[in-house]
Write an enzyme that holds these catalytic residues in place. Structure first.
Site, PDB file in Angstrom:
ATOM      1  N   ASP A 220      -4.496  -1.346   7.454  1.00 22.20           N
ATOM      2  CA  ASP A 220      -4.344  -2.208   6.430  1.00 22.20           C
ATOM      3  C   ASP A 220      -3.029  -2.109   5.799  1.00 22.20           C
ATOM      4  O   ASP A 220      -2.596  -1.026   5.283  1.00 22.20           O
ATOM      5  CB  ASP A 220      -5.614  -1.858   5.552  1.00 22.20           C
TER       6      ASP A 220
ATOM      7  N   GLU B 263      -0.660  -3.676   9.946  1.00 21.76           N
ATOM      8  CA  GLU B 263      -0.947  -4.928   9.368  1.00 21.76           C
ATOM      9  C   GLU B 263       0.409  -5.024   8.372  1.00 21.76           C
ATOM     10  O   GLU B 263       0.408  -4.573   7.443  1.00 21.76           O
ATOM     11  CB  GLU B 263      -2.076  -5.191   8.355  1.00 21.76           C
TER      12      GLU B 263
HETATM   13  O1  TEU Z   1      -5.153  -7.898   4.032  1.00 19.04           O
HETATM   14  C1  TEU Z   1      -3.722  -7.966   3.299  1.00 19.04           C
HETATM   15  C2  TEU Z   1      -2.975  -9.260   2.949  1.00 19.04           C
HETATM   16  O2  TEU Z   1      -1.978  -9.086   2.486  1.00 19.04           O
HETATM   17  C3  TEU Z   1      -3.674 -10.509   2.875  1.00 19.04           C
HETATM   18  O3  TEU Z   1      -5.067 -10.514   3.627  1.00 19.04           O
HETATM   19  C4  TEU Z   1      -3.921 -11.242   1.778  1.00 19.04           C
HETATM   20  O4  TEU Z   1      -4.484 -12.359   1.922  1.00 19.04           O
HETATM   21  C5  TEU Z   1      -2.541 -11.575   1.080  1.00 19.04           C
HETATM   22  O5  TEU Z   1      -1.897 -10.547   0.415  1.00 19.04           O
HETATM   23  C6  TEU Z   1      -2.762 -12.692   0.139  1.00 19.04           C
HETATM   24  O6  TEU Z   1      -1.385 -13.354   0.041  1.00 19.04           O
HETATM   25  C7  TEU Z   1      -5.600  -6.801   4.238  1.00 19.04           C
HETATM   26  C8  TEU Z   1      -6.990  -7.272   4.630  1.00 19.04           C
HETATM   27  O7  TEU Z   1      -6.865  -7.883   5.982  1.00 19.04           O
HETATM   28  C9  TEU Z   1      -8.037  -7.878   3.843  1.00 19.04           C
HETATM   29  O8  TEU Z   1      -9.107  -8.255   4.263  1.00 19.04           O
HETATM   30  C10 TEU Z   1      -7.969  -7.408   2.589  1.00 19.04           C
HETATM   31  O9  TEU Z   1      -8.580  -7.770   1.457  1.00 19.04           O
HETATM   32  C11 TEU Z   1      -6.889  -6.654   1.909  1.00 19.04           C
HETATM   33  O10 TEU Z   1      -5.912  -6.127   2.940  1.00 19.04           O
HETATM   34  C12 TEU Z   1      -6.780  -5.587   0.979  1.00 19.04           C
HETATM   35  O11 TEU Z   1      -7.449  -4.404   1.607  1.00 19.04           O
END
Ligand code: TEU
Length: 512
Positions: free
Chosen positions: A200, A255
């Site tokens: 993540d 990610e």
């Molecule tokens: O997501 C990280 C992330 O950067 C995006 O999901 C987020 O929508 C964006 O920053 C908004 O502009 C990951 C996970 O996939 C997500 O579900 C979590 O909420 C997030 O990290 C925090 O752990």
């Protein structure tokens, strides 16, 4: 032939709350996943990525971890995890778990200790700054709230950093004890037998120690989408070394939520950082041939050519409106999009439910629960047509997706013309056609081969070649002769390609 498994694999993302309940409850659990693994085997995917199932106060539905080495009672326990892992391996499915190293829950014992006093030995495990309660240390914006990424801690008189919710304080990776602690978590799951991690916010863990303001032109953008600093690369090399020391090609799939493929590519390093990285610009591209050609060329140029690395393709996940809904709701487009996902060069990651052609659920105001507004794509998977859709409860934690009476696993399995069967045919074609897994790739220019609304490409290896054409425009001539292997509308499979591809249709062709 010696490509590692993750280059040939098709990944399948499971969001545990929404997949299936093994205990007749409104939220899914690990037992429910185990009971439905036959669906994945029948479909023909190779690996599962499980979103977090760890103990959590659920401020961010599990991405706020309060214990990295256990299972939240909502989902089961460590025994149910071990059973699920064994069942996956018994079916030749790899299993990745989600590692959340950028932040913890504010209820994690590490943060409780850190917050208890300025002198606590774990204080420096998080990012604290002096100041006054009215002026945060810099202009960074938190995701979801849109407010400051800093929260003032009244009791100890300092600010702490959180790129996401205030309940998700960022770890301080400049502290070697934090590095050791997260490495310990990785060993815990690798020793249990997992095949690797989806990491993540992998690009977020290192921070520029000067904490410089974000530039004015990105005002309003969360810092989580902008953090791109050298510190992170060294930290990823550390994780990669740890994982590579285990036998059996364990994987880190990061990610990297940066909206430039050129920047995403840098996180593959010199073959010593991420094995695979998500690349989200294509996920945000509309149903438009010009825009898709651009995304495809960017992946080739930056990831393949410049970094000699392996792209990934993803159209939907638990954070974004499902692609069928984003592309305007037509099933024809959802069917054609499957040829992008499963036909382009790289590893596809499919999000549970896209094989059913699910759209986002309509969420009434009183059922909204996610602070980031992402409930629609997290609607529970409908397994059958009865009112409980196979869950054993009348209402799950979120409303059912549209048309669940007829658009559910059982009904679509009974219908050989369904989108579910199309995904299965495409996955089978991918399995039996090595060119689609690891073959060379060349995009076909519209002038040579197809009308401007058509995105087309060729894949080939010593065993043979295929051409894929996806028509995002009007009915068009496609200048390829050969036999149709799979068609998005199921028409003419096994027959010579007629030369005309309908709008919002796609074909996989074995050229003559
Ligand atoms: O997501 C990280 C992330 O950067 C995006 O999901 C987020 O929508 C964006 O920053 C908004 O502009 C990951 C996970 O996939 C997500 O579900 C979590 O909420 C997030 O990290 C925090 O752990």
């Amino acid at each position: 032939m010696d490509a590692p498994w993750w280059q040939r694999a098709v990944f399948y993302q499971i969001y545990p709350r929404s997949f299936a309940s093994g205990r007749r409850r409104a939220t899914g659990d690990l037992a429910g996943i185990e009971q439905h693994l036959d669906h994945l085997g029948w479909l023909g995917v190779d690996a599962v990525w499980l979103s977090p199932f760890y103990p959590s106060p659920m401020a961010d539905f599990g991405y706020d971890v309060s214990d990295h080495r256990d299972v939240d009672p909502l989902f089961g326990d460590l025994d149910s995890f071990d059973r699920l892992l064994a069942a996956c391996h018994g079916q030749n499915l790899k299993l990745l778990v989600d590692l959340v190293p950028n932040h913890t829950s504010d209820q994690h014992p590490w943060f409780r200790a850190a917050r208890s006093s300025r002198d606590d030995p774990q204080r420096d495990w998080y990012v604290w700054r002096d100041g006054t309660p009215d002026t945060p240390p810099n202009n960074w914006v938190a995701a979801f709230t849109g407010g400051s990424a800093w929260t003032w801690d009244e009791a100890t008189g300092q600010w702490y950093l959180h790129l996401f919710l205030p309940e998700q304080p960022d770890l301080n990776w400049a502290n070697p004890e934090v590095v050791e602690a997260v490495h310990g978590v990785m060993r815990f799951w690798l020793d249990r037998g997992v095949d690797g991690f989806r990491i993540d916010v992998a690009h977020g863990i290192g921070k520029d120690p000067a904490l410089p303001d974000d530039p004015a032109e990105s005002a309003g953008m969360p810092h989580s989408a902008l953090n791109d600093t050298t510190e992170t690369h060294e930290l990823l090399r550390g994780m990669r070394k740890l994982v590579d020391a285990y036998p059996g090609d364990r994987l880190i799939l990061g990610e990297v939520f940066l909206l430039s493929t050129e920047r995403v590519a840098t996180y593959y390093g010199d073959g010593d950082e991420l094995h695979l990285s998500f690349n989200f610009p294509p996920l945000f591209a509309p149903w438009d041939a010009g825009r898709w050609r651009h995304q495809i060329d960017d992946a080739s140029r930056h990831i393949v050519d410049r970094y000699n690395a392996w792209p990934t393709w993803v159209l939907s996940n638990h954070d974004n409106v499902r692609h069928r809904t984003r592309y305007g709701g037509s099933e024809a487009r959802a069917r054609a999009a499957a040829f992008l996902l499963l036909g382009l060069a790289g590893s596809p990651v499919l999000y549970a439910g896209e094989e059913l052609g699910l759209e986002d659920a309509a969420i009434p105001d009183d059922r909204r629960v996610d602070p980031g507004g992402r409930d629609g794509c997290r609607a529970p998977i409908p397994w059958g047509g009865a009112p409980d859709h196979g869950w054993g409860v009348d209402e799950a934690w979120l409303p059912w997706p549209p048309d669940a009476d007829s658009r559910n696993v059982a009904a679509l399995r009974d219908d050989p013309d369904s989108i579910l069967h199309l995904y299965r045919r495409l996955l089978a074609a991918r399995r039996s056609t090595t060119a689609l897994q690891t073959g060379a790739f060349a995009r076909l220019e519209p002038v040579e081969r197809a009308a401007p609304g058509v995105v087309a490409w060729r894949r080939w290896d010593d065993a043979g070649a295929v051409v894929v054409a996806v028509n995002m425009g009007e009915d068009a001539l496609v200048g390829v002769e050969g036999t149709v292997l799979v068609a998005s509308d199921g028409v003419g499979e096994g027959e010579p390609f007629g030369g005309v591809l309908g709008g919002d249709r796609a074909v996989l062709i074995v050229p003559r």
